[in-house]
Write an enzyme that holds these catalytic residues in place. Structure first.
Site, PDB file in Angstrom:
ATOM      1  N   ARG A 118       6.589  15.572  -7.428  1.00 48.12           N
ATOM      2  CA  ARG A 118       5.404  16.404  -8.210  1.00 48.12           C
ATOM      3  C   ARG A 118       4.963  17.585  -7.563  1.00 48.12           C
ATOM      4  O   ARG A 118       4.565  18.575  -8.245  1.00 48.12           O
ATOM      5  CB  ARG A 118       4.175  15.344  -8.196  1.00 48.12           C
ATOM      6  N   CYS A 126      -4.917   6.281  -7.357  1.00 53.00           N
ATOM      7  CA  CYS A 126      -4.219   6.137  -5.976  1.00 53.00           C
ATOM      8  C   CYS A 126      -4.790   4.560  -5.258  1.00 53.00           C
ATOM      9  O   CYS A 126      -4.139   3.903  -5.142  1.00 53.00           O
ATOM     10  CB  CYS A 126      -4.470   7.225  -5.179  1.00 53.00           C
ATOM     11  N   ARG A 172      -2.165   2.800  -3.250  1.00 53.47           N
ATOM     12  CA  ARG A 172      -0.563   3.029  -3.368  1.00 53.47           C
ATOM     13  C   ARG A 172       0.055   4.444  -2.569  1.00 53.47           C
ATOM     14  O   ARG A 172       1.048   4.368  -2.235  1.00 53.47           O
ATOM     15  CB  ARG A 172      -0.224   3.205  -4.837  1.00 53.47           C
ATOM     16  N   SER A 173      -0.925   5.276  -2.380  1.00 54.10           N
ATOM     17  CA  SER A 173      -0.421   6.412  -1.911  1.00 54.10           C
ATOM     18  C   SER A 173      -1.766   7.150  -0.969  1.00 54.10           C
ATOM     19  O   SER A 173      -2.817   7.266  -1.807  1.00 54.10           O
ATOM     20  CB  SER A 173       0.106   7.509  -2.954  1.00 54.10           C
ATOM     21  N   CYS A 174      -1.409   8.057  -0.036  1.00 53.03           N
ATOM     22  CA  CYS A 174      -2.403   8.360   0.692  1.00 53.03           C
ATOM     23  C   CYS A 174      -2.219   9.572   1.491  1.00 53.03           C
ATOM     24  O   CYS A 174      -1.138   9.632   2.407  1.00 53.03           O
ATOM     25  CB  CYS A 174      -3.052   7.394   1.792  1.00 53.03           C
ATOM     26  N   ASP A 175      -2.738  10.752   1.198  1.00 55.80           N
ATOM     27  CA  ASP A 175      -2.480  12.136   1.630  1.00 55.80           C
ATOM     28  C   ASP A 175      -3.503  11.864   3.136  1.00 55.80           C
ATOM     29  O   ASP A 175      -4.735  12.096   2.937  1.00 55.80           O
ATOM     30  CB  ASP A 175      -2.962  13.139   0.859  1.00 55.80           C
ATOM     31  N   ASN A 231     -11.371   8.344   1.344  1.00 59.80           N
ATOM     32  CA  ASN A 231     -11.095   6.939   0.811  1.00 59.80           C
ATOM     33  C   ASN A 231     -11.844   6.031   1.766  1.00 59.80           C
ATOM     34  O   ASN A 231     -12.455   4.965   1.394  1.00 59.80           O
ATOM     35  CB  ASN A 231      -9.603   6.662   0.556  1.00 59.80           C
ATOM     36  N   HIS A 280       1.177   9.387   4.260  1.00 55.40           N
ATOM     37  CA  HIS A 280       2.084  10.978   4.553  1.00 55.40           C
ATOM     38  C   HIS A 280       1.380  11.804   4.944  1.00 55.40           C
ATOM     39  O   HIS A 280       0.041  11.860   4.876  1.00 55.40           O
ATOM     40  CB  HIS A 280       3.126  11.052   3.166  1.00 55.40           C
TER      41      HIS A 280
END
Length: 283
Positions: free
Chosen positions: A22, A160, A180-183, A191, A221
């Site tokens: 992406r 997310c 599910r996904s974390c910067d 968050n 990540h």
């Protein structure tokens, strides 16, 4: 505060590079990590190793709880995070389900407050959870989920942090939130604030005591253009003690949250922090 830095260090030490299609960037990635927030003792998980901004995170949470579906609604309560997703995403701009400027579609709070059944009627997941908890009841399904694969094409973004499960032991309320996904450098503090505040608010409006909140992250990540700042700057700093979050005690019901509550009803006290760090943001 130390557990946030421990996750960052784990990614630096153990992470594997993954190409993100992406964004066109690589991410240093680990799978499965749990953070725990002590809501009972009001240890507010606001990052102290850089200046962090909490108001937009709480404003966004309020928008979710109210079922907002328009970026203008979020802007009106102090949150600008949906402007780009609603108005600058080419795929969404060309989507026949988009209703016009600022429309977000059926994302996040819409699913939580108006989950659509095959017969066209809707389910208010949040009100069901609140009403059960007010009665001191936990049916092991006190779940608020925004993840509806059947309607992904009807919204501008997949969620997310997608599911919140409430659990009751005696008069103490617990929360497990799934992401599910974390910067991690940029998004995680946002968050963390929301998970903590969600449990604190739900306990307050249901007359229960808050226990702990568990934040389950699947893919954590650090983007390649964030790594140097994290490794050589933020991880070199010593954290300060956790601040506290004060919530207006007059907030006593879901109806209050839906109608008159604003950011003025929240205050963070005792926040010490290092200088801000300008991490690159990946759209």
């Amino acid at each position: 505060m130390r557990q946030y830095l421990d996750l960052c260090q784990r990614i630096v030490d153990e992470g594997e590079w993954v190409e993100n299609k992406r964004t066109g960037k690589r991410c240093l990635t680990v799978i499965n990590h749990t953070l725990t927030y002590d809501v009972e003792n009001n240890q507010f998980p606001l990052i102290t190793t850089r200046k962090s901004f909490w108001k937009a995170a709480i404003a966004e949470l309020l928008g979710y709880l109210r079922g907002y579906d328009n970026a203008a609604q979020f802007r009106a309560i102090g949150c600008n995070t949906w402007n780009a997703n609603a108005n600058d995403n080419p795929a969404w701009l060309n989507n026949p389900h988009r209703k016009g400027e600022d429309d977000m579609g059926r994302v996040y709070g819409v699913q939580g407050r108006r989950w659509q059944k095959p017969d066209g009627s809707t389910i208010d997941q949040l009100r069901k959870v609140v009403e059960n908890l007010e009665k001191g009841m936990d049916d092991r399904g006190e779940i608020l989920t925004f993840y509806n694969p059947g309607e992904f094409d009807m919204g501008c973004l997949r969620p997310c942090m997608h599911t919140h499960t409430f659990s009751l032991l005696g008069d103490k309320l617990y929360l497990t939130s799934y992401q599910r996904s974390c910067d991690v450098p940029l998004g995680l503090n946002f968050n963390q604030v929301q998970v903590f505040t969600l449990l604190a608010l739900m306990a307050q409006i249901t007359g229960l005591k808050a226990g702990k909140a568990y934040h389950q992250i699947v893919n954590a990540h650090i983007y390649e253009d964030q790594l140097e700042l994290m490794r050589d700057v933020q991880l070199k700093r010593e954290p300060f003690p956790s601040p506290q979050l004060k919530i207006n005690p007059e907030i006593k019901s879901l109806d209050d949250l839906e109608t008159w509550v604003t950011l003025d009803d929240f205050e963070v006290v005792g926040y010490q922090h290092h200088e801000a760090i300008k991490y690159p943001f990946s759209v």
